[in-house]
Design an enzyme around this catalytic site. Structure first.
Site, PDB file in Angstrom:
ATOM      1  N   ARG A 135       0.845  -1.201   0.000  1.00 34.62           N
ATOM      2  CA  ARG A 135       0.000   0.000   0.000  1.00 34.62           C
ATOM      3  C   ARG A 135       0.878   1.247   0.000  1.00 34.62           C
ATOM      4  O   ARG A 135       1.057   1.900   1.024  1.00 34.62           O
ATOM      5  CB  ARG A 135      -0.928  -0.014   1.211  1.00 34.62           C
ATOM      6  CG  ARG A 135      -2.139  -0.911   1.015  1.00 34.62           C
ATOM      7  CD  ARG A 135      -3.018  -0.890   2.243  1.00 34.62           C
ATOM      8  NE  ARG A 135      -4.345  -1.410   1.959  1.00 34.62           N
ATOM      9  CZ  ARG A 135      -5.269  -1.621   2.882  1.00 34.62           C
ATOM     10  NH1 ARG A 135      -5.009  -1.347   4.142  1.00 34.62           N
ATOM     11  NH2 ARG A 135      -6.456  -2.092   2.558  1.00 34.62           N
ATOM     12  N   GLN A 140      -1.163   2.872  -5.860  1.00 32.33           N
ATOM     13  CA  GLN A 140      -2.527   3.119  -5.419  1.00 32.33           C
ATOM     14  C   GLN A 140      -3.565   2.609  -6.420  1.00 32.33           C
ATOM     15  O   GLN A 140      -4.609   2.093  -6.042  1.00 32.33           O
ATOM     16  CB  GLN A 140      -2.735   4.619  -5.184  1.00 32.33           C
ATOM     17  CG  GLN A 140      -3.837   4.925  -4.195  1.00 32.33           C
ATOM     18  CD  GLN A 140      -3.757   6.359  -3.691  1.00 32.33           C
ATOM     19  OE1 GLN A 140      -3.312   7.246  -4.396  1.00 32.33           O
ATOM     20  NE2 GLN A 140      -4.206   6.588  -2.471  1.00 32.33           N
ATOM     21  N   ASP A 143      -4.494  -1.072  -5.872  1.00 32.09           N
ATOM     22  CA  ASP A 143      -4.877  -1.479  -4.519  1.00 32.09           C
ATOM     23  C   ASP A 143      -6.216  -2.198  -4.550  1.00 32.09           C
ATOM     24  O   ASP A 143      -7.262  -1.625  -4.249  1.00 32.09           O
ATOM     25  CB  ASP A 143      -4.930  -0.243  -3.601  1.00 32.09           C
ATOM     26  CG  ASP A 143      -5.123  -0.623  -2.135  1.00 32.09           C
ATOM     27  OD1 ASP A 143      -5.289  -1.823  -1.850  1.00 32.09           O
ATOM     28  OD2 ASP A 143      -5.122   0.283  -1.292  1.00 32.09           O
ATOM     29  N   SER A 146      -8.241  -2.441  -1.035  1.00 29.96           N
ATOM     30  CA  SER A 146      -9.077  -1.327  -0.597  1.00 29.96           C
ATOM     31  C   SER A 146     -10.361  -1.221  -1.407  1.00 29.96           C
ATOM     32  O   SER A 146     -11.438  -0.983  -0.865  1.00 29.96           O
ATOM     33  CB  SER A 146      -8.293  -0.008  -0.687  1.00 29.96           C
ATOM     34  OG  SER A 146      -7.248   0.009   0.261  1.00 29.96           O
ATOM     35  N   TYR A 241      -2.485  -2.224   9.086  1.00 25.53           N
ATOM     36  CA  TYR A 241      -3.304  -3.368   9.481  1.00 25.53           C
ATOM     37  C   TYR A 241      -3.209  -3.597  10.982  1.00 25.53           C
ATOM     38  O   TYR A 241      -2.250  -3.192  11.634  1.00 25.53           O
ATOM     39  CB  TYR A 241      -2.841  -4.640   8.761  1.00 25.53           C
ATOM     40  CG  TYR A 241      -3.107  -4.664   7.286  1.00 25.53           C
ATOM     41  CD1 TYR A 241      -4.362  -4.971   6.790  1.00 25.53           C
ATOM     42  CD2 TYR A 241      -2.085  -4.398   6.375  1.00 25.53           C
ATOM     43  CE1 TYR A 241      -4.605  -5.011   5.422  1.00 25.53           C
ATOM     44  CE2 TYR A 241      -2.316  -4.442   5.003  1.00 25.53           C
ATOM     45  CZ  TYR A 241      -3.578  -4.749   4.544  1.00 25.53           C
ATOM     46  OH  TYR A 241      -3.808  -4.784   3.197  1.00 25.53           O
TER      47      TYR A 241
END
Length: 276
Positions: A135, A140, A143, A146, A241
């Site tokens: 990440r 991005q 990803d 997400s 996380y």
């Protein structure tokens, strides 16, 4: 000098074989960005049907529609999947179609399903698990964690609303006032925050819990009440996380959540520990 032709790289998108999987690894809007680079895109016939994407839409975007899945796997160098290659409804294990000169990209869950991934790796194909992409800002756009977690948080609330035997928002009627439903969201990451926002939009009274005290402000900014349970230490891992809690902390956590959950109409659990 003689002219030599180079075969284009073929990208194949098979129909998802896993039960209950409605997603498709390609969208007609994205397809032209591949064909402009000289790639051929093959779509298995009906691959997008469950996602509301027709073969005609793919064909108009420049894809070849292939009715024979075995031919698609045999011909294409790059295979795009949502879930890991699995046993199809016709009984064929997609792993038997993988070959050493292929690249397969998808969501393989290598930490949660290592035995299957090891079996796939034995084919010699290069496997790229999208959920393991770091990440970082330059990645991005890739990803997948997400993007899918966002949808999962939303979907979880819609499913809860469907199964509840009461309305969610407060309603003032001639017969009296109906109090809003109470939701508890466990885990305030991407999925959890979306679940909180969706439940609030439906009019629920929302509580949320996370082992990472740092997310308290985010929870409250969405209008939910943060459930505080003192675990004596932080359990925030790398990359944002959560990490697994100790045995003693788990007992304290379960007791605290049991007290809160007993007064809720719906509990949504989105907490994830990588590899857990």
């Amino acid at each position: 000098m003689s002219n030599t032709s180079v075969n284009p790289i073929r990208v194949g998108v098979p129909k998802e074989g896993a039960w209950g999987e409605y997603r498709c690894a390609m969208h007609p809007q994205v397809l032209p960005s591949l064909t402009r680079q000289g790639l051929e895109v093959w779509i298995e016939q009906g691959a997008g049907k469950a996602a509301g994407l027709s073969d005609e839409a793919f064909a108009q975007a420049g894809a070849r529609i292939e009715p024979d899945p075995a031919k698609l796997w045999r011909t294409c160098t790059v295979i795009l999947k949502v879930a890991a290659p699995a046993q199809r409804s016709d009984g064929v294990d997609e792993a038997t179609w993988l070959r050493p000169d292929q690249v397969c990209i998808g969501l393989f869950d290598p930490l949660g399903n290592p035995t299957r991934v090891k079996h796939l790796a034995e084919s010699g194909a290069a496997l790229f698990a999208m959920e393991l992409i770091p990440r970082v800002s330059r990645a991005q756009g890739m990803d997948a964690n997400s993007s899918q977690a966002n949808l999962a948080g939303y979907r979880a609330v819609i499913l809860a609303a469907h199964h509840l035997h009461k309305v969610i928002p407060m309603m003032m009627t001639a017969g009296g006032t109906v109090q809003p439903a109470r939701f508890l969201v466990v885990g305030a990451g991407v999925a959890g925050l979306q679940a909180i926002a969706t439940a609030k939009r439906l009019g629920a009274r929302v509580h949320a819990y996370d082992v990472r005290a740092a997310v308290k402000e985010q929870v409250e900014s969405l209008g939910a009440k943060f459930v505080g349970i003192d675990l004596k230490q932080t359990f925030e891992g790398t990359g944002g996380y959560a990490k697994a809690v100790t045995t003693d902390a788990l007992a304290t956590q379960q007791q605290g959540l049991a007290r809160v959950a007993s007064g809720m109409d719906a509990v949504i659990t989105t907490a994830q520990v990588p590899g857990g």
